[in-house]
Design a protein around this motif. Structure first.
Motif, mmCIF file in Angstrom:
data_model
loop_
_atom_site.group_PDB
_atom_site.id
_atom_site.type_symbol
_atom_site.label_atom_id
_atom_site.label_comp_id
_atom_site.label_asym_id
_atom_site.label_seq_id
_atom_site.Cartn_x
_atom_site.Cartn_y
_atom_site.Cartn_z
ATOM 1 N N ARG A 147 15.102 92.787 -91.811
ATOM 2 C CA ARG A 147 16.410 92.448 -90.980
ATOM 3 C C ARG A 147 16.817 90.945 -91.151
ATOM 4 O O ARG A 147 18.001 90.794 -91.489
ATOM 5 C CB ARG A 147 16.044 92.988 -89.654
ATOM 6 N N GLU A 148 15.916 90.112 -90.896
ATOM 7 C CA GLU A 148 16.356 88.684 -91.005
ATOM 8 C C GLU A 148 16.650 88.290 -92.513
ATOM 9 O O GLU A 148 17.462 87.481 -92.715
ATOM 10 C CB GLU A 148 15.241 87.676 -90.531
ATOM 11 N N CYS A 172 7.082 84.136 -92.779
ATOM 12 C CA CYS A 172 6.782 85.750 -92.491
ATOM 13 C C CYS A 172 5.260 85.796 -92.001
ATOM 14 O O CYS A 172 4.200 85.337 -92.308
ATOM 15 C CB CYS A 172 6.559 86.229 -93.833
ATOM 16 N N LYS A 190 11.030 83.084 -86.652
ATOM 17 C CA LYS A 190 12.095 82.296 -86.576
ATOM 18 C C LYS A 190 11.974 80.922 -86.147
ATOM 19 O O LYS A 190 12.496 79.825 -86.432
ATOM 20 C CB LYS A 190 13.404 82.926 -85.815
ATOM 21 N N HIS A 229 10.882 89.972 -99.492
ATOM 22 C CA HIS A 229 11.236 88.902 -98.439
ATOM 23 C C HIS A 229 10.312 87.676 -97.949
ATOM 24 O O HIS A 229 10.541 86.862 -97.703
ATOM 25 C CB HIS A 229 11.358 89.878 -96.921
ATOM 26 N N SER A 242 24.497 85.550 -87.291
ATOM 27 C CA SER A 242 23.239 86.044 -86.835
ATOM 28 C C SER A 242 23.447 87.497 -86.293
ATOM 29 O O SER A 242 24.821 87.976 -86.221
ATOM 30 C CB SER A 242 22.795 85.245 -85.608
ATOM 31 N N SER A 243 22.518 88.161 -86.026
ATOM 32 C CA SER A 243 22.763 89.567 -85.494
ATOM 33 C C SER A 243 23.253 89.585 -84.058
ATOM 34 O O SER A 243 23.956 90.656 -83.825
ATOM 35 C CB SER A 243 21.260 90.343 -85.486
ATOM 36 N N SER A 264 10.049 83.255 -81.176
ATOM 37 C CA SER A 264 11.179 84.303 -81.655
ATOM 38 C C SER A 264 10.753 84.784 -83.206
ATOM 39 O O SER A 264 10.958 84.460 -83.942
ATOM 40 C CB SER A 264 12.548 83.279 -81.780
ATOM 41 N N ILE A 289 20.425 89.475 -92.986
ATOM 42 C CA ILE A 289 20.996 88.404 -92.430
ATOM 43 C C ILE A 289 21.328 87.115 -93.225
ATOM 44 O O ILE A 289 22.723 86.774 -93.139
ATOM 45 C CB ILE A 289 20.569 88.104 -90.734
ATOM 46 N N LYS A 290 20.322 86.755 -93.588
ATOM 47 C CA LYS A 290 20.483 85.649 -94.574
ATOM 48 C C LYS A 290 21.457 85.730 -95.741
ATOM 49 O O LYS A 290 21.834 84.771 -96.381
ATOM 50 C CB LYS A 290 19.104 84.786 -94.645
ATOM 51 N N ILE A 344 11.374 88.445 -85.614
ATOM 52 C CA ILE A 344 12.198 89.395 -85.852
ATOM 53 C C ILE A 344 11.500 90.197 -87.085
ATOM 54 O O ILE A 344 10.908 89.533 -87.591
ATOM 55 C CB ILE A 344 13.721 89.019 -86.108
ATOM 56 N N GLN A 364 9.997 79.972 -89.262
ATOM 57 C CA GLN A 364 10.349 80.006 -90.380
ATOM 58 C C GLN A 364 9.377 80.510 -91.451
ATOM 59 O O GLN A 364 9.306 80.044 -92.650
ATOM 60 C CB GLN A 364 11.217 78.859 -91.116
#
Length: 494
Positions: free
Chosen positions: A134-135, A114, A109, A236, A13-14, A128, A138-139, A130, A112
């Motif tokens: 960016r997410e 967009c 998040k 994404h 994770s970030s 949450s 990370i994935k 983000i 889960q």
């Protein structure tokens, strides 16, 4: 032996790349003695005004003397790669939100999915949230970790295929001699019939094992292919809506092969050739992925890079005593009668390894025990070996030193102090020639001590100095460990 666990993906994770002071991705990260890391400028500013004593912002551990700060190059490389991945997809525009008509630029998040800016303020308020790209990146890092896990697992499972044959051959041989003792008075025909029946049974069992292993390998290869395709995605929305949910699943349940012996079968020539080729492919894949690998997988890199190092008697200083097998060296009080050749050091009590390094990755371990002083590292072929030596990278020397039991430094100009949390009894040396990377490990705890990056242009040799014996206080030898066996126990530790 503990069972290898590849069932859980290694997710990142970030937060792991974020400084807890500025709450942003690390810039020139440094690590302090308690183990926590911060931006160099952040921790320096935080400690201003605290005088000589200071403490960690996270765990509050106090230090009577302010620690010297050095860039954590490994964390810096990982952080910079993480930053590049976050920027990689910044230019593309995703589909619009069907409810509000805005771009789906965010990712919830909690649910889960967009979402757009309006969704975040209304339906997903308090969740949450983000930036979606960016997410996604990370994935993608997570996918690379999972792929590297699969690659390492394939190596062990494939290697087990040849060992199944070895065990069946051994069992068949024992069975044959047992039957021979019982049938010593019977006819040759009856004996041959018994042996042939045992051979057929062994072949059937062996084939069943191999079919099961090959099925596992096929499933894992398909999963790796799917994950590699996933890392190429730039959209994404489809990444999270379809690809990520359907493809990133746990590794299929696999059989435990921990009881299969890992002793090579000298008769299985074709199998061993295939395994050797696979080892080379896995080693290259892990070398490319090493900046992203967690510590458990990076052990595979060290294992596959292990080399058998011996000492070069012709380069040894006259006071050095080398064992017959070339694995131990200590300093005596007297000079030995040896030829004064151009290869021999005549003032500094040191010796080189016989094995040259001009490409690839190499790893060896040296037992230092309770010695008060020693030097370990590498040196160029063209170094000066006569008279006083200026030992630093500019002159072809790269090595770590211990002085007076507790003072660790890397020999630069001036020397670079190194903070060592746990005094090593055995030191691992890792060289990546193409990357210009030299790393030192505490081989007991499998933890990194220090990494230095440079560029190598000529053949390198392992470098050793037991230092002078200091009237018996430092008389213990340096002992080179042999290359790892086929199944080192620490490689499978959880």
């Amino acid at each position: 032996m503990a069972k290898l666990n590849f069932q859980q993906p290694l997710l990142q994770s970030s937060e792991q790349f974020t400084c807890s002071i500025c709450l942003d991705v690390f810039t020139n990260p440094v690590s302090i003695p308690c183990g926590h890391s911060f931006c160099s400028s952040c921790i320096t500013s935080y400690w201003e005004g605290q005088g000589k004593s200071c403490f960690c912002p996270l765990c509050k551990e106090s230090f009577r003397k302010r620690p010297e700060l050095h860039i954590n190059h490994t964390l810096k490389e990982i952080t910079e790669q993480f930053k590049r991945m976050l920027v990689s997809g910044a230019g593309s525009n995703g589909p619009q939100c069907p409810r509000h008509g805005h771009s789906l630029e965010l990712f919830c998040k909690t649910d889960q999915t967009c979402i757009c800016v309006t969704c975040a303020e209304r339906e997903h308020y308090g969740h949450s949230v983000i930036e979606a790209k960016r997410e996604m990146n990370i994935k993608k890092v997570s996918c690379l970790f999972v792929v590297s896990s699969f690659v390492c697992y394939i190596f062990f499972v494939s290697f087990a295929c040849s060992k199944v044959n070895a065990e069946q051959e051994k069992a068949g041989t024992v069975s044959m001699f047992a039957e021979l003792m019982k049938a010593v008075e019977k006819s040759q025909a009856e004996l041959l019939e018994v042996v042939e029946m045992g051979q057929r049974a062994a072949e059937l069992r062996s084939q069943a094992f191999i079919r099961e292993l090959q099925t596992e390998i096929s499933e894992i290869r398909n999963r790796c292919s799917s994950l590699n395709q996933l890392t190429q995605s730039q959209d994404h929305v489809s990444f999270f809506k379809v690809s990520f949910k359907t493809r990133l699943k746990f590794l299929p349940v696999t059989k435990s092969w921990e009881e299969v012996a890992m002793t090579p079968d000298p008769t299985a020539g074709a199998v061993l050739r295939n395994v050797t080729q696979m080892v080379e492919e896995v080693q290259e894949a892990l070398r490319r992925l090493s900046p992203l690998l967690p510590s458990s997988l990076f052990k595979c890199v060290l294992f596959l890079s292990s080399v058998d190092v011996t000492l070069d008697q012709d380069s040894a200083h006259p006071r050095l005593i080398i064992s017959e097998d070339g694995k131990q060296v200590h300093c005596s009080d007297r000079y030995q009668v040896v030829p004064d050749t151009t290869e021999r050091f005549d003032r500094v009590v040191c010796v080189l390894g016989r094995q040259g390094i001009s490409s690839g990755c190499h790893y060896w371990e040296v037992v230092v025990g309770e010695k008060t002083d020693w030097d370990l590292g590498i040196a160029s072929h063209s170094i000066n070996r006569k008279g006083k030596i200026a030992a630093n990278p500019a002159n072809g020397f790269w090595f770590l030193s211990l002085r007076d039991k507790h003072e660790y430094v890397f020999r630069t100009e001036p020397s670079m102090p190194i903070v060592v949390q746990t005094k090593p009894q055995c030191v691992g040396v890792y060289v990546d020639y193409e990357k210009g990377q030299l790393s030192f490990y505490n081989a007991d705890t499998k933890s990194l001590i220090f990494t230095f990056t440079d560029s190598f242009a000529e053949t390198l040799y392992p470098f050793f100095s037991p230092c002078t014996n200091k009237s018996g206080k430092n008389e213990a030898p340096l002992i080179i460990y042999p290359a790892y066996p086929a199944n080192p126990s620490w490689l499978t530790e959880k």
